[in-house]
Design a protein around this motif. Structure first.
Motif, PDB file in Angstrom:
ATOM      1  N   LEU A   1       0.881  -1.223   0.054  1.00  0.00           N
ATOM      2  CA  LEU A   1      -0.303  -0.012   0.074  1.00  0.00           C
ATOM      3  C   LEU A   1       0.771   1.022   0.412  1.00  0.00           C
ATOM      4  O   LEU A   1       0.199   2.550   0.194  1.00  0.00           O
ATOM      5  CB  LEU A   1      -0.589  -0.143   1.177  1.00  0.00           C
ATOM      6  N   ALA A   2       2.184   1.123  -0.580  1.00  0.00           N
ATOM      7  CA  ALA A   2       3.196   2.286  -0.664  1.00  0.00           C
ATOM      8  C   ALA A   2       2.218   3.026  -1.075  1.00  0.00           C
ATOM      9  O   ALA A   2       2.106   3.305  -2.590  1.00  0.00           O
ATOM     10  CB  ALA A   2       4.588   1.851  -0.546  1.00  0.00           C
ATOM     11  N   GLY A   3       2.801   4.556  -0.635  1.00  0.00           N
ATOM     12  CA  GLY A   3       2.351   5.321  -1.222  1.00  0.00           C
ATOM     13  C   GLY A   3       0.491   5.836  -1.298  1.00  0.00           C
ATOM     14  O   GLY A   3       0.295   7.093  -2.102  1.00  0.00           O
ATOM     15  N   LEU A   4       0.327   5.369  -0.569  1.00  0.00           N
ATOM     16  CA  LEU A   4      -1.279   5.592  -0.466  1.00  0.00           C
ATOM     17  C   LEU A   4      -1.780   5.510   0.680  1.00  0.00           C
ATOM     18  O   LEU A   4      -0.956   5.723   1.653  1.00  0.00           O
ATOM     19  CB  LEU A   4      -2.134   4.401  -0.363  1.00  0.00           C
TER      20      LEU A   4
ATOM     21  N   GLN B   1       1.319  -1.064   8.032  1.00  0.00           N
ATOM     22  CA  GLN B   1       2.937  -2.432   7.730  1.00  0.00           C
ATOM     23  C   GLN B   1       2.620  -2.509   6.693  1.00  0.00           C
ATOM     24  O   GLN B   1       3.879  -3.087   6.241  1.00  0.00           O
ATOM     25  CB  GLN B   1       2.329  -3.207   8.704  1.00  0.00           C
ATOM     26  N   ASN B   2       2.146  -2.057   6.004  1.00  0.00           N
ATOM     27  CA  ASN B   2       1.725  -2.432   4.892  1.00  0.00           C
ATOM     28  C   ASN B   2       1.931  -1.887   4.378  1.00  0.00           C
ATOM     29  O   ASN B   2       2.234  -1.714   2.265  1.00  0.00           O
ATOM     30  CB  ASN B   2       0.744  -3.279   4.004  1.00  0.00           C
ATOM     31  N   GLY B   3       2.853  -0.639   4.010  1.00  0.00           N
ATOM     32  CA  GLY B   3       2.860   0.345   3.350  1.00  0.00           C
ATOM     33  C   GLY B   3       1.995   1.833   3.414  1.00  0.00           C
ATOM     34  O   GLY B   3       2.797   2.829   2.767  1.00  0.00           O
ATOM     35  N   ALA B   4       0.817   2.172   3.927  1.00  0.00           N
ATOM     36  CA  ALA B   4       0.293   3.714   3.938  1.00  0.00           C
ATOM     37  C   ALA B   4       0.264   4.165   4.819  1.00  0.00           C
ATOM     38  O   ALA B   4       0.766   3.638   6.299  1.00  0.00           O
ATOM     39  CB  ALA B   4      -1.707   2.682   4.283  1.00  0.00           C
ATOM     40  N   ASN B   5       0.192   5.657   4.840  1.00  0.00           N
ATOM     41  CA  ASN B   5      -0.056   6.542   5.272  1.00  0.00           C
ATOM     42  C   ASN B   5      -1.261   6.366   6.397  1.00  0.00           C
ATOM     43  O   ASN B   5      -2.099   5.707   5.198  1.00  0.00           O
ATOM     44  CB  ASN B   5       0.363   7.486   4.532  1.00  0.00           C
ATOM     45  N   VAL B   6      -1.328   6.665   7.184  1.00  0.00           N
ATOM     46  CA  VAL B   6      -2.292   6.877   7.407  1.00  0.00           C
ATOM     47  C   VAL B   6      -2.981   7.893   8.586  1.00  0.00           C
ATOM     48  O   VAL B   6      -2.488   9.029   9.136  1.00  0.00           O
ATOM     49  CB  VAL B   6      -2.544   5.456   9.108  1.00  0.00           C
ATOM     50  N   VAL B   7      -4.023   8.579   8.164  1.00  0.00           N
ATOM     51  CA  VAL B   7      -4.860   9.148   9.480  1.00  0.00           C
ATOM     52  C   VAL B   7      -6.170   8.946   9.788  1.00  0.00           C
ATOM     53  O   VAL B   7      -7.272   7.905   9.333  1.00  0.00           O
ATOM     54  CB  VAL B   7      -5.849  10.674   8.054  1.00  0.00           C
ATOM     55  N   LEU B   8      -5.599   9.121  11.489  1.00  0.00           N
ATOM     56  CA  LEU B   8      -6.984   8.529  12.568  1.00  0.00           C
ATOM     57  C   LEU B   8      -7.722   9.706  12.900  1.00  0.00           C
ATOM     58  O   LEU B   8      -7.489  10.517  12.802  1.00  0.00           O
ATOM     59  CB  LEU B   8      -6.184   7.928  13.150  1.00  0.00           C
ATOM     60  N   LEU B   9      -8.984   9.495  12.495  1.00  0.00           N
ATOM     61  CA  LEU B   9     -10.098  10.215  12.688  1.00  0.00           C
ATOM     62  C   LEU B   9     -11.180   9.894  14.004  1.00  0.00           C
ATOM     63  O   LEU B   9     -11.590   8.077  14.098  1.00  0.00           O
ATOM     64  CB  LEU B   9     -11.341  10.640  11.348  1.00  0.00           C
ATOM     65  N   ALA B  10     -10.513  10.542  15.303  1.00  0.00           N
ATOM     66  CA  ALA B  10     -11.370  10.364  16.538  1.00  0.00           C
ATOM     67  C   ALA B  10     -12.357  11.574  17.190  1.00  0.00           C
ATOM     68  O   ALA B  10     -11.529  12.438  17.096  1.00  0.00           O
ATOM     69  CB  ALA B  10     -10.613   8.674  16.888  1.00  0.00           C
ATOM     70  N   LYS B  11     -13.124  11.246  18.077  1.00  0.00           N
ATOM     71  CA  LYS B  11     -13.605  12.345  18.988  1.00  0.00           C
ATOM     72  C   LYS B  11     -12.931  11.887  19.895  1.00  0.00           C
ATOM     73  O   LYS B  11     -12.942  13.203  20.913  1.00  0.00           O
ATOM     74  CB  LYS B  11     -14.997  12.219  19.450  1.00  0.00           C
TER      75      LYS B  11
END
Length: 68
Positions: A4-7, A28-38
């Motif tokens: 998932l690199a670059g996604l 772990q598979n390469g993605a950047n993650v944006v976490l949304l939570a309250k």
């Protein structure tokens, strides 16, 4: 294994549970993650916050941004 690199994954409700597990695996598979939570501050019954979730993803080797 799929990369998932670059996604970037936008995960709502990612401070704990299934959302956090999915986000961590994607990181772990390469993605950047944006976490949304309250949940920005720990609660007596729920100690996890969006910030602890982002830290867990970073500890797993991923990139994470916490958004309240």
């Amino acid at each position: 294994m799929t990369t998932l690199a670059g996604l970037t994954l936008l995960m709502s409700g990612g401070s704990r549970g299934i959302g956090l597990a999915i986000a961590t695996r994607a990181a772990q598979n390469g993605a950047n993650v944006v976490l949304l939570a309250k949940t920005a501050e720990p609660q007596p019954r729920l100690e996890e916050t969006v910030h602890t979730g982002a830290a867990q993803i970073q500890e797993a080797g991923g990139q994470a941004l916490a958004v309240v």
